[in-house]
Motif scaffolding. Structure first.
Motif, mmCIF file in Angstrom:
data_model
loop_
_atom_site.group_PDB
_atom_site.id
_atom_site.type_symbol
_atom_site.label_atom_id
_atom_site.label_comp_id
_atom_site.label_asym_id
_atom_site.label_seq_id
_atom_site.Cartn_x
_atom_site.Cartn_y
_atom_site.Cartn_z
ATOM 1 N N TYR A 184 88.903 143.295 -37.850
ATOM 2 C CA TYR A 184 89.399 144.510 -37.005
ATOM 3 C C TYR A 184 90.702 145.064 -35.827
ATOM 4 C CZ TYR A 184 84.858 144.671 -39.179
ATOM 5 O OH TYR A 184 83.484 144.907 -39.787
ATOM 6 N N ASP A 185 91.338 143.722 -35.848
ATOM 7 C CA ASP A 185 93.163 144.413 -35.149
ATOM 8 C C ASP A 185 93.589 144.700 -35.724
ATOM 9 O OD1 ASP A 185 90.787 143.869 -32.809
ATOM 10 O OD2 ASP A 185 91.172 142.131 -32.861
ATOM 11 N N GLU A 232 85.282 149.466 -31.417
ATOM 12 C CA GLU A 232 84.725 148.907 -31.478
ATOM 13 C C GLU A 232 83.356 149.475 -30.853
ATOM 14 O OE1 GLU A 232 85.688 148.070 -27.546
ATOM 15 O OE2 GLU A 232 88.078 147.987 -27.985
ATOM 16 N N PHE A 288 86.855 151.018 -38.054
ATOM 17 C CA PHE A 288 86.682 149.570 -38.267
ATOM 18 C C PHE A 288 87.725 149.567 -37.243
ATOM 19 C CE2 PHE A 288 86.864 148.323 -42.566
ATOM 20 C CZ PHE A 288 85.266 148.245 -43.420
ATOM 21 N N ARG A 348 86.055 138.811 -37.631
ATOM 22 C CA ARG A 348 86.373 139.820 -36.791
ATOM 23 C C ARG A 348 87.618 140.166 -36.024
ATOM 24 N NH1 ARG A 348 83.924 135.510 -33.015
ATOM 25 N NH2 ARG A 348 81.665 136.969 -32.981
ATOM 26 N N VAL A 399 81.932 148.430 -34.411
ATOM 27 C CA VAL A 399 81.730 146.630 -34.460
ATOM 28 C C VAL A 399 80.672 146.022 -33.961
ATOM 29 C CG1 VAL A 399 83.071 144.934 -34.333
ATOM 30 C CG2 VAL A 399 84.325 147.230 -34.888
ATOM 31 N N GLN A 431 92.511 148.670 -40.455
ATOM 32 C CA GLN A 431 91.904 150.198 -38.750
ATOM 33 C C GLN A 431 92.343 151.357 -39.768
ATOM 34 O OE1 GLN A 431 93.622 149.442 -35.313
ATOM 35 N NE2 GLN A 431 92.463 148.036 -35.005
ATOM 36 N N ALA A 482 83.237 146.311 -45.093
ATOM 37 C CA ALA A 482 83.303 145.896 -43.876
ATOM 38 C C ALA A 482 83.876 144.225 -43.187
ATOM 39 C CB ALA A 482 81.408 146.119 -42.607
#
Ligand code: GLC
Length: 464
Positions: free
Chosen positions: A393-394, A408, A405, A390, A411, A399, A386
């Motif tokens: 994660y997009d 939301e 991941f 930040r 996260v 993903q 992980a």
């Protein structure tokens, strides 16, 4: 991915239930959770590539030579001590780095999978001033200790010179690398305890520990399972994290923000009693007191259990058809709640530089790559880790490789996970907890006694 959201009264103020099933993921995960540590507190003076060999206390210590390898094209070999890796993430990372830095060769030295054992190995090596290791993976619980002991090189100068914005990283992971107002470790990947469950056996995961107990008793044996629940109850660091999760779920904490020892509370006793009840039940393996993360993963991916507590990386191997019997049947959710809600323990790994490294500039180049977006993406995609950045994660590839991941709420869980006490004497606190928890889980002493002993012993360790 199918995600179900539930309203859980959670101290994390969130709920999460996701399903990995049928996500078509082929990401691989490994069981590597360990790192390396090292020492040497240097203030590096901006611009000149020299280490000012001053330790945390301001004493003039350490070696002369951390002045090295400016980018002059000289061939340099650095040694990187990594956590054990059963995926090809480390190789892929090193390969990508070497391609971009043709004058630097990275030799990988793989440490043991047990964080406590690798910690002790580093301490032995670094306390003797050894400079063999340049860069090492460090458990989130080590930076304060290693900084104070003079094993680690401080990284502020590099971070500033390379314009690295620490706000891009999860705050808790940056805090783990900060001691005495300086950065000693770069966030590399993060961990938070999760409940994995078999979607072919249960429709929705238990919301409370009592429900988990009931469901485990009732469903054990279905689809060829042997066990209801798997956790880490061996006497080692993983046990401390499992206990911290129970404490958090029932509203107890070991040490408060002001460093007061607050463990001796009725809530802590209730939490430990719940843990004892589970460990003593007949829905866990008979040798649960030997269970660590790799044992948990093996049993779970072999289809032996309905529920298991583990870190996010288990998602990858659980979905890897070559080794998993349960692909397509794995869901994940928050750990069950106690009286106060659900609590995930914060884990994860940082990257540090040995203060005695003779290759500081090259070492930093590797740290920068490894802990930057490109390196963390490789670890996420190839190793199921992980990210601590930040924005990753997009990222679509991230993903796709690991459905967790893309969730939301997952996260958020990562961002809200409960840290272990942050203090340079953490290893002592952990040892005390490991011993007392083990005695209670083995039935040698009561939960009350264990909690009282922990309180007294942690207090005297902090007083020393
Ligand atoms: C994982 C976590 C680490 C923790 C260890 C305990 O590796 O990332 O923080 O100490 O598990 O076994």
């Amino acid at each position: 991915m199918k995600i179900k959201t539930k309203v859980l009264k959670s101290i994390l103020a969130l709920s999460m239930a996701g399903v990995l099933a049928a996500c078509g993921n082929n990401g691989e995960a490994d069981n590597n959770e360990n790192g390396a540590g090292t020492a040497n507190n240097g203030n590096i003076n901006a611009g000149d590539g020299e280490v000012d060999n001053t330790d945390v206390e301001g004493n003039n210590t350490v070696n002369e030579s951390s002045n090295v390898n400016e980018n002059d094209g000289e061939e340099i070999t650095i040694t990187y001590a990594s956590g054990q890796d059963t995926t090809n993430a480390t190789d892929a990372l090193v390969e990508a780095f070497e391609e971009q830095n043709p004058n630097i060769t990275v030799e990988v030295r793989e440490m043991t999978a047990d964080t406590g054992q690798s910690h002790d190995q580093y301490v032995t090596e670094f306390s003797g001033g050894d400079d063999t290791i340049d860069v090492f993976d460090a458990d989130v619980i080590w930076p304060a200790e290693f900084a104070q002991a003079g094993y680690a090189l401080e990284l502020d100068r590099f971070i500033e010179a390379d314009d690295i914005n620490l706000d891009d990283y999860f705050e808790g992971t940056v805090d783990s690398g900060n001691f005495d107002g300086r950065m000693w470790a770069m966030p590399t990947y993060t961990d938070a305890g999760l409940l994995y469950y078999r979607t072919d056996i249960v429709d929705s995961p238990p919301e409370t520990w009592d429900e988990l107990i009931e469901m485990s008793q009732e469903l054990q044996g279905e689809e060829g399972t042997d066990f209801g629940y798997l956790m880490q109850a061996n006497q080692y660091e993983g046990l401390v994290v499992n206990a911290i999760e129970f404490f958090g779920a029932y509203g107890a904490e070991v040490i408060d923000e002001d460093q007061n020892v607050t463990i001796n509370s009725p809530e802590a006793v209730t939490a430990l009693e719940k843990m004892i009840e589970i460990v003593a039940s007949d829905f866990v393996p008979g040798d649960i007191l030997n269970f660590d993360e790799p044992a948990t993963e093996n049993a779970f991916i072999n289809g032996q259990a309905i529920f298991a507590r583990n870190w996010p990386y288990m998602q990858a191997n659980a979905q890897n058809e070559e080794i998993s019997e349960v692909t397509g049947n794995v869901g994940f959710s928050l750990l069950p709640a106690g009286d106060e809600g659900s609590a995930a323990g914060l884990g994860g790994w940082m990257t540090m530089i040995n203060r005695n490294s003779q290759n500081v500039e090259a070492a930093w180049e590797f740290v920068k790559f490894k802990t930057g977006e490109e390196g963390q993406k490789i670890s996420a995609v190839e190793g199921g880790r992980a990210p601590t950045i930040r924005a990753l994660y997009d990222d679509e590839e991230v993903q796709e490789a690991a459905p967790l991941f893309a969730d939301e709420e997952f996260v958020e869980t990562l961002e809200n996970a409960i840290p272990r006490p942050v203090t340079p004497i953490y290893p002592q606190i952990s040892d005390i907890m490991q011993i007392e928890l083990s005695r209670a889980l083995a039935g040698d002493i009561s939960a009350e006694e264990a909690i009282e002993n922990m309180e007294q012993e942690i207090e005297s360790a902090l007083d020393e």
